[in-house]
Design a protein around this motif. Structure first.
Motif, PDB file in Angstrom:
ATOM      1  N   ALA A   1       3.918  20.191  -2.359  1.00  0.00           N
ATOM      2  CA  ALA A   1       3.085  19.070  -2.191  1.00  0.00           C
ATOM      3  C   ALA A   1       3.297  17.513  -2.184  1.00  0.00           C
ATOM      4  CB  ALA A   1       1.022  19.072  -1.372  1.00  0.00           C
TER       5      ALA A   1
ATOM      6  N   ALA B   1       6.246  16.069  -1.788  1.00  0.00           N
ATOM      7  CA  ALA B   1       6.889  16.451  -0.538  1.00  0.00           C
ATOM      8  C   ALA B   1       6.312  15.323   0.708  1.00  0.00           C
ATOM      9  CB  ALA B   1       6.116  16.718   1.072  1.00  0.00           C
ATOM     10  N   LEU B   2       5.047  14.563  -0.266  1.00  0.00           N
ATOM     11  CA  LEU B   2       4.947  12.530  -0.380  1.00  0.00           C
ATOM     12  C   LEU B   2       5.070  11.755  -0.667  1.00  0.00           C
ATOM     13  CD1 LEU B   2       1.988  11.550   0.526  1.00  0.00           C
ATOM     14  CD2 LEU B   2       1.309  11.775  -1.741  1.00  0.00           C
TER      15      LEU B   2
ATOM     16  N   MET C   1      -4.671  20.617  -0.613  1.00  0.00           N
ATOM     17  CA  MET C   1      -4.484  19.925   1.098  1.00  0.00           C
ATOM     18  C   MET C   1      -2.618  20.828   1.208  1.00  0.00           C
ATOM     19  SD  MET C   1      -4.556  15.852   2.039  1.00  0.00           S
ATOM     20  CE  MET C   1      -6.499  16.131   2.016  1.00  0.00           C
ATOM     21  N   PRO C   2      -2.313  20.670   2.206  1.00  0.00           N
ATOM     22  CA  PRO C   2      -0.824  20.557   2.632  1.00  0.00           C
ATOM     23  C   PRO C   2      -0.334  19.740   2.572  1.00  0.00           C
ATOM     24  CG  PRO C   2      -1.927  21.118   4.536  1.00  0.00           C
ATOM     25  CD  PRO C   2      -3.502  20.920   3.763  1.00  0.00           C
ATOM     26  N   ALA C   3       0.985  19.508   2.564  1.00  0.00           N
ATOM     27  CA  ALA C   3       1.966  18.605   2.340  1.00  0.00           C
ATOM     28  C   ALA C   3       1.541  17.537   3.921  1.00  0.00           C
ATOM     29  CB  ALA C   3       3.459  18.782   2.303  1.00  0.00           C
TER      30      ALA C   3
ATOM     31  N   THR D   1      -1.248   3.678   6.066  1.00  0.00           N
ATOM     32  CA  THR D   1      -0.487   2.136   5.616  1.00  0.00           C
ATOM     33  C   THR D   1      -0.847   1.688   7.208  1.00  0.00           C
ATOM     34  OG1 THR D   1       1.143   3.505   4.664  1.00  0.00           O
ATOM     35  CG2 THR D   1       2.244   2.025   5.547  1.00  0.00           C
TER      36      THR D   1
ATOM     37  N   TRP E   1       8.377  11.221   1.360  1.00  0.00           N
ATOM     38  CA  TRP E   1       8.069  11.448   2.607  1.00  0.00           C
ATOM     39  C   TRP E   1       8.145   9.531   2.692  1.00  0.00           C
ATOM     40  CZ3 TRP E   1       7.258  11.258   7.792  1.00  0.00           C
ATOM     41  CH2 TRP E   1       6.282  10.513   7.966  1.00  0.00           C
ATOM     42  N   THR E   2       7.164   8.716   1.444  1.00  0.00           N
ATOM     43  CA  THR E   2       6.688   7.113   1.248  1.00  0.00           C
ATOM     44  C   THR E   2       7.768   6.359   1.395  1.00  0.00           C
ATOM     45  OG1 THR E   2       5.811   7.647  -0.705  1.00  0.00           O
ATOM     46  CG2 THR E   2       4.258   7.520  -0.035  1.00  0.00           C
TER      47      THR E   2
ATOM     48  N   VAL F   1       0.457  -1.830  -0.178  1.00  0.00           N
ATOM     49  CA  VAL F   1       0.123   0.064   0.310  1.00  0.00           C
ATOM     50  C   VAL F   1       0.838   1.249  -0.195  1.00  0.00           C
ATOM     51  CG1 VAL F   1      -1.913   1.233   0.675  1.00  0.00           C
ATOM     52  CG2 VAL F   1      -2.066  -1.456   1.163  1.00  0.00           C
ATOM     53  N   ALA F   2       2.196   1.474   0.743  1.00  0.00           N
ATOM     54  CA  ALA F   2       2.923   2.635   0.988  1.00  0.00           C
ATOM     55  C   ALA F   2       3.486   2.888  -1.077  1.00  0.00           C
ATOM     56  CB  ALA F   2       3.871   2.286   1.677  1.00  0.00           C
TER      57      ALA F   2
ATOM     58  N   LEU G   1      -1.239  15.654   3.470  1.00  0.00           N
ATOM     59  CA  LEU G   1      -1.241  14.013   2.349  1.00  0.00           C
ATOM     60  C   LEU G   1      -0.338  13.451   3.532  1.00  0.00           C
ATOM     61  CD1 LEU G   1      -0.162  15.871  -1.017  1.00  0.00           C
ATOM     62  CD2 LEU G   1      -2.575  14.578  -0.239  1.00  0.00           C
ATOM     63  N   LYS G   2       0.682  13.989   4.084  1.00  0.00           N
ATOM     64  CA  LYS G   2       1.603  12.912   5.078  1.00  0.00           C
ATOM     65  C   LYS G   2       0.829  11.903   5.558  1.00  0.00           C
ATOM     66  CE  LYS G   2       6.055  15.390   4.155  1.00  0.00           C
ATOM     67  NZ  LYS G   2       6.874  16.292   4.849  1.00  0.00           N
TER      68      LYS G   2
ATOM     69  N   LEU H   1      -6.451  17.968  -5.673  1.00  0.00           N
ATOM     70  CA  LEU H   1      -6.033  17.028  -4.441  1.00  0.00           C
ATOM     71  C   LEU H   1      -5.210  18.332  -3.610  1.00  0.00           C
ATOM     72  CD1 LEU H   1      -6.485  14.949  -2.081  1.00  0.00           C
ATOM     73  CD2 LEU H   1      -4.132  14.043  -3.139  1.00  0.00           C
ATOM     74  N   ALA H   2      -3.741  18.701  -4.678  1.00  0.00           N
ATOM     75  CA  ALA H   2      -2.823  18.960  -3.851  1.00  0.00           C
ATOM     76  C   ALA H   2      -1.907  19.203  -4.833  1.00  0.00           C
ATOM     77  CB  ALA H   2      -1.859  18.419  -2.757  1.00  0.00           C
TER      78      ALA H   2
ATOM     79  N   LEU I   1       7.976   5.318   4.540  1.00  0.00           N
ATOM     80  CA  LEU I   1       6.815   4.217   5.616  1.00  0.00           C
ATOM     81  C   LEU I   1       6.877   2.803   4.952  1.00  0.00           C
ATOM     82  CD1 LEU I   1       3.513   5.907   4.352  1.00  0.00           C
ATOM     83  CD2 LEU I   1       4.657   5.834   6.562  1.00  0.00           C
TER      84      LEU I   1
ATOM     85  N   ILE J   1       1.731   3.889  -3.169  1.00  0.00           N
ATOM     86  CA  ILE J   1       1.056   5.881  -2.691  1.00  0.00           C
ATOM     87  C   ILE J   1       2.136   6.437  -3.483  1.00  0.00           C
ATOM     88  CG2 ILE J   1       0.731   7.660  -0.776  1.00  0.00           C
ATOM     89  CD1 ILE J   1      -0.402   5.409   1.077  1.00  0.00           C
TER      90      ILE J   1
END
Lengths: 178, 100
Positions: free
Chosen positions: A45, A48-49, B1-3, B14, A52-53, A20-21, B6-7, A40-41, A56, A24
């Motif tokens: 952003a 950054a996601l 949506m801010p970062a 998860t 970040w993943t 799943v991670a 989302l995080k 969505l963003a 995860l 994403i």
């Protein structure tokens, strides 16, 4: 709880969570080059996601591999984690997982070294993410103990289908319109 | 949506999948329909089977008092079944069977 039982249950749970991670991660990566998730963003952003993943799926994937190494029933050796298609009872199913792990390691390390690399080379290496995801999905489909559970199956097929649709559209049409 | 949103969303998704799949796997430890079935490790060789109890004929218990030889009897000598681990001994008997 018996440690062997814990390793077996944890390997299954972390495998699904890592999948799943990674979904994403791939989805946010595709979104960076398309406009499908602009509602969505913003791109910053989403970037950054995407970064970040990594934090995860790395621990989840590492625990998935470690639990399988410690689980005596799985009979996975350390060399099987690096060299694909070696396990006797499921060479293709498990080998695809090893292949996706190898590709993930290359993609992640080259991303950390991006500023020191040729941009075009890095881009081509990063595009193997699509190959990695296909190998990962087939690994889950061919070896996943819980893959035939209705909820798991629905979740896996829908995310893989969505990513496949976006990926093919991205390759054929370039940057997708809003 | 801010970062951060989302995080947080990706983290919660998860963790939710991790907890849910852990619960599901705990409730369904074995799946006979699983695509991969690793071979079970070879069974250890069976331990040496305990010796079967064999009937051991013993001398007649009749007429052994004071060292008299056993008298012939119309009935055959009884058969003593020894349990595994019980062994006959050559020592003299400690009990007598009185015959009047």
């Amino acid at each position: 709880m018996d440690p062997q039982l814990f390793f077996w249950i944890a390997a299954r749970a972390t495998g699904l969570a890592a999948y799943v991670a990674l979904c994403i991660a791939v989805l946010s990566g595709i979104a960076l080059r398309t406009s499908v998730l602009d509602w969505l963003a913003k791109n910053r952003a989403m970037r950054a996601l995407h970064d970040w993943t990594t934090w995860l799926w790395i621990p989840l994937g590492a625990f998935h591999v470690l639990a399988l190494l410690l689980d005596k029933t799985a009979q996975i050796a350390l060399v099987d984690v690096l060299v694909p298609f070696r396990v006797d009872y499921g060479p293709l199913a498990i080998g695809l997982g090893t292949l996706s792990l190898d590709l993930l390691a290359i993609i992640t390390i080259t991303s950390w070294l991006r500023r020191r690399m040729n941009d075009e080379l890095w881009r081509w290496i990063h595009r193997t993410s699509y190959v990695m995801f296909v190998a990962l999905f087939l690994h889950a489909f061919l070896s996943g103990t819980d893959f035939n559970a209705p909820l798991v199956s629905a979740l896996s097929w829908s995310t893989a289908g969505g990513i496949a649709l976006l990926g093919v559209s991205r390759m054929v049409l370039g940057r997708l319109p809003e | 949506m801010p970062a951060w949103g989302l995080k947080l969303g990706s983290l919660l998704t998860t963790v939710l999948v991790l907890a849910g799949s852990y619960g599901y796997a705990s409730a369904h430890i074995k799946n006979p329909d699983a695509p991969l079935q690793p071979p079970v490790a070879d069974k250890p060789p069976p331990a040496a089977a305990p010796a079967a109890a064999t009937p051991t004929p013993i001398a007649s218990l009749v007429g052994t008092r004071r060292g008299n030889p056993p008298r012939s009897s119309a009935t055959p000598a009884p058969i003593l079944n020894l349990q595994p681990g019980v062994q006959a001994t050559a020592l003299p008997a400690v009990t007598f069977t009185h015959v009047s």
